[in-house]
Write a protein that holds these residues in place. Sequence first.
Motif, PDB file in Angstrom:
ATOM      1  N   HIS A  41       0.893  -1.193  -0.047  1.00 50.97           N
ATOM      2  CA  HIS A  41       0.052   0.029  -0.022  1.00 50.97           C
ATOM      3  C   HIS A  41       0.757   1.271   0.018  1.00 50.97           C
ATOM      4  O   HIS A  41       0.639   1.946  -0.773  1.00 50.97           O
ATOM      5  N   THR A  42       1.920   1.227   0.801  1.00 44.70           N
ATOM      6  CA  THR A  42       2.698   2.363   1.025  1.00 44.70           C
ATOM      7  C   THR A  42       3.555   2.897  -0.351  1.00 44.70           C
ATOM      8  O   THR A  42       3.586   3.948  -0.632  1.00 44.70           O
ATOM      9  N   LYS A  43       3.947   1.797  -1.005  1.00 49.15           N
ATOM     10  CA  LYS A  43       4.860   1.871  -2.149  1.00 49.15           C
ATOM     11  C   LYS A  43       3.865   2.331  -3.468  1.00 49.15           C
ATOM     12  O   LYS A  43       4.154   3.066  -4.314  1.00 49.15           O
ATOM     13  N   PHE A  44       2.519   1.768  -3.167  1.00 46.30           N
ATOM     14  CA  PHE A  44       1.526   2.207  -4.539  1.00 46.30           C
ATOM     15  C   PHE A  44       1.400   3.723  -4.160  1.00 46.30           C
ATOM     16  O   PHE A  44       1.066   4.553  -5.112  1.00 46.30           O
ATOM     17  N   VAL A  45       1.208   4.151  -3.015  1.00 47.96           N
ATOM     18  CA  VAL A  45       0.806   5.655  -2.633  1.00 47.96           C
ATOM     19  C   VAL A  45       1.968   6.546  -3.104  1.00 47.96           C
ATOM     20  O   VAL A  45       1.728   7.283  -3.756  1.00 47.96           O
ATOM     21  N   ASN A  46       3.167   5.969  -2.868  1.00 45.95           N
ATOM     22  CA  ASN A  46       4.222   6.764  -3.111  1.00 45.95           C
ATOM     23  C   ASN A  46       4.440   7.001  -4.754  1.00 45.95           C
ATOM     24  O   ASN A  46       4.839   7.970  -5.333  1.00 45.95           O
ATOM     25  N   ALA A  47       4.159   5.833  -5.534  1.00 46.69           N
ATOM     26  CA  ALA A  47       4.250   5.624  -6.840  1.00 46.69           C
ATOM     27  C   ALA A  47       3.128   6.770  -7.328  1.00 46.69           C
ATOM     28  O   ALA A  47       3.559   7.418  -8.429  1.00 46.69           O
ATOM     29  N   LYS A  48       1.741   6.757  -6.958  1.00 45.11           N
ATOM     30  CA  LYS A  48       0.729   7.792  -7.317  1.00 45.11           C
ATOM     31  C   LYS A  48       1.249   9.288  -7.193  1.00 45.11           C
ATOM     32  O   LYS A  48       0.777   9.971  -8.032  1.00 45.11           O
ATOM     33  N   GLU A  49       1.780   9.380  -5.995  1.00 43.09           N
ATOM     34  CA  GLU A  49       2.451  10.707  -5.971  1.00 43.09           C
ATOM     35  C   GLU A  49       3.384  11.137  -6.877  1.00 43.09           C
ATOM     36  O   GLU A  49       3.808  12.192  -6.961  1.00 43.09           O
ATOM     37  N   ALA A  50       4.097  10.076  -7.450  1.00 44.54           N
ATOM     38  CA  ALA A  50       5.064  10.418  -8.552  1.00 44.54           C
ATOM     39  C   ALA A  50       4.440  10.939  -9.530  1.00 44.54           C
ATOM     40  O   ALA A  50       5.155  11.432 -10.812  1.00 44.54           O
ATOM     41  N   MET A  51       3.234  11.238  -9.693  1.00 42.88           N
ATOM     42  CA  MET A  51       2.162  11.793 -10.699  1.00 42.88           C
ATOM     43  C   MET A  51       2.374  10.971 -12.142  1.00 42.88           C
ATOM     44  O   MET A  51       2.665  11.933 -13.167  1.00 42.88           O
ATOM     45  N   LEU A  52       2.402   9.730 -12.185  1.00 40.88           N
ATOM     46  CA  LEU A  52       2.407   9.094 -13.435  1.00 40.88           C
ATOM     47  C   LEU A  52       1.031   9.504 -14.181  1.00 40.88           C
ATOM     48  O   LEU A  52       0.061   9.398 -13.596  1.00 40.88           O
ATOM     49  N   SER A  53       1.069   9.749 -15.515  1.00 43.37           N
ATOM     50  CA  SER A  53      -0.175   9.983 -16.295  1.00 43.37           C
ATOM     51  C   SER A  53      -0.611   9.025 -16.728  1.00 43.37           C
ATOM     52  O   SER A  53      -0.247   7.360 -16.788  1.00 43.37           O
ATOM     53  N   GLU A  54      -2.175   8.991 -16.879  1.00 43.95           N
ATOM     54  CA  GLU A  54      -2.950   7.902 -17.476  1.00 43.95           C
ATOM     55  C   GLU A  54      -2.315   7.391 -18.809  1.00 43.95           C
ATOM     56  O   GLU A  54      -2.366   6.239 -19.077  1.00 43.95           O
ATOM     57  N   HIS A  55      -1.662   8.296 -19.561  1.00 41.67           N
ATOM     58  CA  HIS A  55      -1.336   7.859 -20.845  1.00 41.67           C
ATOM     59  C   HIS A  55      -0.158   6.908 -20.650  1.00 41.67           C
ATOM     60  O   HIS A  55       0.026   5.839 -21.403  1.00 41.67           O
TER      61      HIS A  55
END
Length: 285
Positions: free
Chosen positions: A198-212
């Motif tokens: 969970h923590t790692k996915f939250v961190n990855a989301k905060e990296a602002m990966l685009s939907e594209h």
Amino acid sequence: MVDESTPLNAATATAAATAVAANVTTTADGHVKVGGVDVDTKAIKAAAAAVLTKENADKAKVFAKAQYDKLKKIASDGNMSLTFLALVGGVAMMVTSIMGVVGRFLTLSWIGALFDVYIFFFGVLVVFLEWKKFPGRDKYNMVIHTYFHFLDYIWGRGVLYFVAGSLQFSLFGLLDLAVGGFMCFVGILYIIVGKIAHTKFVNAKEAMLSEHTIAAKFNEADVEDKGSINLEQFEIMTKSLGMELEKREVEIAFLEIPKVSDKEDRITLESFKNWWTKADTLDFV
């Protein structure tokens, strides 16, 4: 003194307690004597104070943290699938509970037999949750999702497995201790690995990966061009997105995402995106 040959009942128990109390006296200077022997309470207090120091408390804290970190590493780095471990534990619960209920019926141990019945159904539920080919899964899965929604979450399964293991452990038979302890361990693994993932996915989301970017990486992993990916392809996708997940963390995350169907263990881009957008509120723990 109470004669050792005297039958144990309320009267003899009271007499024994009275005899013990009569042998304990306190002197004028605060000393305690038991049976005429002087007990140095100051020395006992001093010894306790020497043990319960801030330095020893800090050492205990460091030791506990080291053990927790070690358990987290074991949970994340293990090669054996958590699903497989839970499935083995569920089957073991079913087998040992059947053996136990027969033995306890023969010895007229009704409470223990009732516990074994509960344990058997817990085992069936564990196998149902972890075995995709469980007979009648489609029929009962909707009931699970509707009335036992907490089992959709990793923390929910972890708590269930820990409670089931604790119940069997409490019977204190040799097999019960082994299987119950194992299921408690599996439950703890689910909760810890779920928290880490969970923590790692939250961190990855905060990296602002685009939907594209996500869609592109998903399509790269979908080498069969089915519009959906399996666990192995999901692992490839997470790596391509720069997520440093251990094998068990990938497995736990994949379990959280809604599948194409109960029989087909694959996820679509849409289901992943829906799950991904809720990454900061996922109920892993």
